[in-house]
Design an enzyme around this catalytic site. Structure first.
Site, PDB file in Angstrom:
ATOM      1  CB  VAL A 166       5.033  10.544   2.387  1.00 34.75           C
ATOM      2  CG1 VAL A 166       4.857  11.359   3.650  1.00 34.75           C
ATOM      3  CG2 VAL A 166       5.988  11.224   1.415  1.00 34.75           C
ATOM      4  CE1 TYR A 167       8.608   9.905  -2.139  1.00 34.02           C
ATOM      5  CE2 TYR A 167      10.498   8.483  -2.437  1.00 34.02           C
ATOM      6  CZ  TYR A 167       9.894   9.717  -2.572  1.00 34.02           C
ATOM      7  OH  TYR A 167      10.584  10.750  -3.164  1.00 34.02           O
ATOM      8  N   GLY A 168       4.484   5.334  -0.469  1.00 34.42           N
ATOM      9  CA  GLY A 168       3.678   4.171  -0.132  1.00 34.42           C
ATOM     10  C   GLY A 168       3.165   4.206   1.295  1.00 34.42           C
TER      11      GLY A 168
END
Length: 327
Positions: A52-54
Site C-alpha cells: 500500500v505504500y504509494g
C-alpha cells in the site's frame, strides 16, 4: 554495517533498515535511487516496503532500481500485505486476499520471491489460523523465504507465534514483528517486546526517530519542508509535538551536545541497541538525511546516557506488567 540475525532464524540483516513509505509519492525515482545506492554502499541490506505504500508505487519503484542499480542478492527485501482501502474494513487477513496481494507485490517488485513477507495488521474478521496458513503457503511455495507480522498487540503476537511453533516443519515460524518504537513511543515494552523476546521473534521498529521529532528539527517550530509541514503528513507528526515529547527531545539534545554528536544519532543508537531489536527502519527523504542516519554505526551510547534517556522517557508500567506483589 553490522549484521544481525532476524529473531531465532538464520536470516541475517543489516542492523539499520531502509524504509520506503514515501517512495512513489514524496520521493521520486531519482531520490529513491540515491537512497538505495547510499544504503547499499554503506553495507545496508534490509529494505522495507508494503503493497500500500504509494498505492503500490513504492514496490514498483524498488523493483525498477533492483538489478539495474543494486544486485538483488545483496538485498533483503521485506514487504507487507493486508491493508486495504476500505473504510469499513481496514485490514483483510483472508488467505485469498493475502496470497493475491503477494503475487501482485512480486510482479511490481520484478522478483520471484521476497526475503520477508509480513501481515500488515491483525484482522479480527478472519480466523487467525487462516491468516497464518497464507504465510505457510507463501514460504512452502518459495514466494517468501521468511514470514512475520506487523502491528500485532502482545496477545495477538503470542497466539500467532505459538500456533506456528506447535507444528514445526509444517508451519513456518514467525520471524519478525514490525512495530512503532522509539523514545517517544515505548508501548511495545509492555507486552509485545516481552513476547517477542520469549518466542525468538526479531523486532523491526518503525518510526524509530519519533516520526522525525527526535531529530530536534521541531524544537523551534515546524520547518516548511518537513513532514510536519506537509498537508498529508502533518497529522502523522502532530501527536509527538506535545509537552511530554518536548521534555524527551530536550534530553536527547542535551545528550547529543555532551557526546559531540546529533540528536538523530543519539535517538537512533538508543533504539538500535534495545534488547530484542533487530533493525530500526529509517525512512529518510534524501541521501543526505540517510547518510546522517547511517553514521550512527560508529556510535554506542554510554550506559549513563542510556539510563538517563530511559528515565526521562519511561512509560507507566504497573499491574500486571511488573511484579504485582511489590505494588
Amino acid at each position: 554495517m553490522e549484521q544481525r540475525h532476524l529473531g531465532r532464524t538464520g536470516l541475517r540483516v543489516s542492523r539499520i533498515g531502509l524504509g520506503t513509505l514515501t517512495w512513489g509519492r514524496d520521493t521520486d525515482e531519482h531520490d529513491a535511487a540515491d537512497l538505495l545506492k547510499t544504503f547499499w554502499e554503506a553495507g545496508g541490506s534490509l529494505v522495507d516496503t508494503a503493497d500500500v505504500y504509494g498505492d503500490g508505487e513504492a514496490e514498483y519503484l524498488l523493483g525498477r532500481l533492483v538489478e539495474g542499480l543494486v544486485p538483488r542478492q545483496d538485498l533483503v527485501i521485506s514487504t507487507k500485505a493486508g491493508s486495504v482501502p476500505d473504510p469499513d474494513r481496514r485490514f483483510d487477513g483472508s488467505r485469498g486476499h493475502l496470497l493475491a496481494a503477494l503475487d501482485a507485490s512480486l510482479a511490481r517488485l520484478g522478483t520471484g520471491y521476497v526475503d520477508l513477507w509480513q501481515v500488515h495488521a491483525y484482522d479480527p474478521g478472519t480466523p487467525l489460523d487462516e491468516t497464518l496458513q497464507a504465510l505457510d503457503i507463501a514460504v512452502a511455495s518459495g514466494r517468501a523465504r521468511y514470514a512475520g507480522v506487523s502491528n500485532f498487540c502482545g496477545w495477538q503476537l503470542a497466539k500467532a507465534a505459538t500456533w506456528q511453533l506447535a507444528a514445526p516443519g509444517t508451519r513456518t515460524r514467525i520471524a519478525s514483528t514490525q512495530m512503532e518504537y522509539s523514545l517517544l513511543q515505548r508501548g511495545v515494552e509492555r507486552e509485545v517486546l516481552p513476547a517477542a523476546l520469549d518466542l525468538g521473534i526479531g523486532l523491526l521498529p518503525s518510526s524509530p526517530l519519533g516520526r522525525g521529532v527526535l531529530t530536534g528539527k521541531y524544537r523551534t517550530g515546524t520547518p516548511v519542508d518537513s513532514r510536519g509541514g506537509s498537508d498529508h503528513m502533518a497529522p502523522f507528526v502532530a501527536p509527538y509535538l506535545d509537552e511530554t515529547a518536548r521534555h524527551i527531545v530536550d534530553a536527547v539534545s542535551i545528550a547529543a551536545d555532551g557526546l559531540a554528536t546529533t540528536p538523530l544519532q543519539v535517538a537512533l543508537a538508543w533504539i538500535r541497541d534495545r534488547p530484542g531489536v533487530t533493525a530500526p527502519i529509517v525512512g529518510a527523504r534524501n541521501a543526505q538525511q540517510l547518510t546522517a542516519a547511517l553514521s550512527v554505526e560508529a556510535l554506542s551510547l554510554p550506559d549513563e546516557i542510556c539510563q538517563a534517556l530511559d528515565d526521562v522517557s519511561a512509560p507507566v508500567h504497573r499491574y500486571p506488567d511488573q511484579d504485582w506483589s511489590t505494588l
